[in-house]
Design an enzyme around this catalytic site. Structure first.
Site, PDB file in Angstrom:
ATOM      1  N   LYS A 115      15.188  -6.234 -11.753  1.00  0.00           N
ATOM      2  CA  LYS A 115      16.148  -6.535 -10.682  1.00  0.00           C
ATOM      3  C   LYS A 115      17.482  -6.995 -11.243  1.00  0.00           C
ATOM      4  CE  LYS A 115      13.301  -7.285  -6.671  1.00  0.00           C
ATOM      5  NZ  LYS A 115      12.725  -8.218  -5.718  1.00  0.00           N
ATOM      6  N   LYS A 195       7.032   3.174  -8.644  1.00  0.00           N
ATOM      7  CA  LYS A 195       6.375   2.489  -7.530  1.00  0.00           C
ATOM      8  C   LYS A 195       7.117   2.753  -6.218  1.00  0.00           C
ATOM      9  CE  LYS A 195       7.207  -1.822  -6.937  1.00  0.00           C
ATOM     10  NZ  LYS A 195       7.418  -3.277  -7.059  1.00  0.00           N
ATOM     11  N   LYS A 198      10.747  -0.868  -1.230  1.00  0.00           N
ATOM     12  CA  LYS A 198      11.573  -1.009  -0.029  1.00  0.00           C
ATOM     13  C   LYS A 198      13.026  -0.662  -0.327  1.00  0.00           C
ATOM     14  CE  LYS A 198       9.032  -5.071   1.786  1.00  0.00           C
ATOM     15  NZ  LYS A 198       8.978  -6.324   1.021  1.00  0.00           N
TER      16      LYS A 198
HETATM   17  P1  TYM Z   1       6.925  -7.840  -1.566  1.00  0.00           P
HETATM   18  O1  TYM Z   1       7.606  -8.259  -0.323  1.00  0.00           O
HETATM   19  O2  TYM Z   1       7.686  -6.999  -2.545  1.00  0.00           O
HETATM   20  O3  TYM Z   1       5.614  -7.006  -1.199  1.00  0.00           O
HETATM   21  C1  TYM Z   1       4.631  -7.497  -0.324  1.00  0.00           C
HETATM   22  C2  TYM Z   1       3.255  -7.100  -0.845  1.00  0.00           C
HETATM   23  O4  TYM Z   1       3.156  -5.682  -0.976  1.00  0.00           O
HETATM   24  C3  TYM Z   1       2.717  -5.342  -2.286  1.00  0.00           C
HETATM   25  N1  TYM Z   1       3.354  -4.081  -2.673  1.00  0.00           N
HETATM   26  C4  TYM Z   1       2.689  -2.974  -3.036  1.00  0.00           C
HETATM   27  N2  TYM Z   1       1.369  -2.715  -3.145  1.00  0.00           N
HETATM   28  C5  TYM Z   1       1.009  -1.466  -3.525  1.00  0.00           C
HETATM   29  N3  TYM Z   1       1.904  -0.478  -3.790  1.00  0.00           N
HETATM   30  C6  TYM Z   1       3.241  -0.686  -3.701  1.00  0.00           C
HETATM   31  N4  TYM Z   1       4.100   0.274  -3.956  1.00  0.00           N
HETATM   32  C7  TYM Z   1       3.680  -1.990  -3.303  1.00  0.00           C
HETATM   33  N5  TYM Z   1       4.901  -2.552  -3.113  1.00  0.00           N
HETATM   34  C8  TYM Z   1       4.683  -3.820  -2.741  1.00  0.00           C
HETATM   35  C9  TYM Z   1       3.161  -6.498  -3.163  1.00  0.00           C
HETATM   36  O5  TYM Z   1       2.375  -6.581  -4.331  1.00  0.00           O
HETATM   37  C10 TYM Z   1       2.975  -7.684  -2.241  1.00  0.00           C
HETATM   38  O6  TYM Z   1       1.639  -8.131  -2.295  1.00  0.00           O
HETATM   39  N6  TYM Z   1       6.878 -11.780  -4.639  1.00  0.00           N
HETATM   40  C11 TYM Z   1       6.236 -11.195  -3.484  1.00  0.00           C
HETATM   41  C12 TYM Z   1       6.272 -12.079  -2.241  1.00  0.00           C
HETATM   42  C13 TYM Z   1       5.725 -13.455  -2.423  1.00  0.00           C
HETATM   43  C14 TYM Z   1       4.365 -13.798  -2.587  1.00  0.00           C
HETATM   44  C15 TYM Z   1       4.340 -15.225  -2.659  1.00  0.00           C
HETATM   45  C16 TYM Z   1       3.187 -13.065  -2.667  1.00  0.00           C
HETATM   46  C17 TYM Z   1       6.440 -14.605  -2.413  1.00  0.00           C
HETATM   47  N7  TYM Z   1       5.611 -15.691  -2.552  1.00  0.00           N
HETATM   48  C18 TYM Z   1       3.151 -15.911  -2.833  1.00  0.00           C
HETATM   49  C19 TYM Z   1       1.995 -13.780  -2.829  1.00  0.00           C
HETATM   50  C20 TYM Z   1       1.984 -15.183  -2.917  1.00  0.00           C
HETATM   51  C21 TYM Z   1       6.956  -9.910  -3.125  1.00  0.00           C
HETATM   52  O7  TYM Z   1       8.083  -9.700  -3.478  1.00  0.00           O
HETATM   53  O8  TYM Z   1       6.268  -9.089  -2.300  1.00  0.00           O
END
Ligand code: TYM
Length: 329
Positions: A115, A195, A198
């Site tokens: 990022k 991957k 979003k």
């Molecule tokens: P975020 O918002 O990017 O994504 C939310 C969840 O979706 C999963 N994910 C995927 N799984 C499979 N294939 C993909 N292409 C894919 N893209 C995203 C992510 O692994 C996530 O589980 N840092 C985290 C948010 C967060 C969080 C936390 C998660 C903040 N605090 C505490 C767990 C516990 C994030 O950016 O997710």
């Protein structure tokens, strides 16, 4: 909330639209875990402001994300569900944990490096994994349902919990990641070696949870595959087809092997149509549930969630202040 149930925590950033990678990688598990666990789910709006954003637009996006999560099956009556920024104890614990996070560890975080390269670096982006650790540890969570891309952040969270416990006493359980066996890393439809995300500029690279059936069919039809027309599960040689097989398996609860035996020789056209229909069928009830949701009612539920979360978080925060020598004099 019974005492003997294990606690689950997870979060999702309210940036852009929720896609099928989020859904199959994490949200399916979020929903299921509600049956047997004490579940806490958070729209992590503090995490998402580490990149540039428009405040008025952001208010709307945040509510949209909450609505999509409710539509997928997150039930605010069964789960504690709220916006992270409304519970200041997350940020407080993040500061405390930050004082015990070596910068060398943060320098190694893959997501930060990626990022920082594309969006420019800032302190929030750098300390992002510490806030994530605080989210999880604040509630003494045992289990964290996430996709594969969060593995490294979870490892860091576990290390921080151990470091804290060694220094201040056994406060935190060491949380486990819950990562699905397949669909842990759903890939881009336009570049199956990257991957699904979003933020990728090409909208055709992802299927959104709220895409109409027509749009879903078009996106899957144009998904990048290869020129050898056998449907086979082989990530090295056939990443596009392997990705579609996992997506279809995730949407139908049929095994990849079973799908391969049905579609091996049917040709890519027929296979892609079947994948598209599986996705359309899976997402249709979510889309219609979303359409029934009322913005004001959802906003009210989120306020109530924040109030409950604050009470619960404050109990834990007091204990943390006590062991770290920061409680009221
Ligand atoms: P975020 O918002 O990017 O994504 C939310 C969840 O979706 C999963 N994910 C995927 N799984 C499979 N294939 C993909 N292409 C894919 N893209 C995203 C992510 O692994 C996530 O589980 N840092 C985290 C948010 C967060 C969080 C936390 C998660 C903040 N605090 C505490 C767990 C516990 C994030 O950016 O997710």
């Amino acid at each position: 909330m019974s005492e003997d149930r294990q606690t689950v925590f997870s979060g999702l950033q309210p940036t852009g639209n929720v896609h099928i990678g989020n859904y199959l990688g994490a949200l399916v598990n979020w929903v299921k875990l509600q049956d047997n666990y004490d579940t806490i789910y958070c729209v992590v709006d503090l995490h998402a402001i580490t990149v540039n954003y428009d405040p008025a637009e952001y208010q709307k996006e945040r509510l949209e994300a909450a609505k999509v999560l409710i539509a997928t099956g997150i039930d605010p009556n069964r789960s504690l569900f709220y916006f992270q920024s409304q519970v200041p104890q997350h940020a407080e614990l993040s500061w405390i944990l930050g004082t015990m996070t070596p910068t060398g560890v943060l320098n190694r975080m893959t997501q930060f490096k990626e990022k920082a390269e594309s969006a420019g670096s800032n302190l929030g982006l750098y300390s992002y994994p510490v806030l994530m650790a605080a989210d999880i540890l604040l509630y003494r969570a045992n289990l964290v349902p996430v996709g594969d891309d969060q593995r490294q952040h979870l490892e860091m969270t576990r290390d921080l919990a151990e470091r804290f416990n060694n220094r201040f006493g056994e406060v935190f359980p060491i949380p486990e990641a819950l990562i699905p066996e397949k669909t842990a890393r759903v890939m881009s439809l336009t570049d199956p070696t990257a991957k699904m995300s979003k933020s990728a500029p090409n909208e055709k690279s992802r299927v959104l949870i709220l895409d109409s059936p027509d749009v879903i069919r078009k996106k899957i039809k144009s998904a990048v595959t290869d020129s050898e027309p056998t449907v086979r599960y082989d990530w090295d040689e056939k990443p596009g087809i392997s990705n579609l097989l996992e997506i279809m398996s995730g949407c139908t609860d049929r095994s990849v092997d079973d799908l391969v035996s049905e579609y091996a020789d049917s040709g890519y056209g027929v296979f892609k149509e079947a994948v598209a229909e599986a996705v359309v069928t899976k997402l249709a009830p979510i889309r219609s549930a979303y359409q029934q949701l009322d913005d004001r009612e959802v906003a009210r539920l989120m306020q109530k969630g924040a109030l409950d979360a604050r009470t619960r978080a404050e109990g834990f925060a007091q204990e943390i202040r006590k062991v770290t020598g920061l409680s009221a004099p």
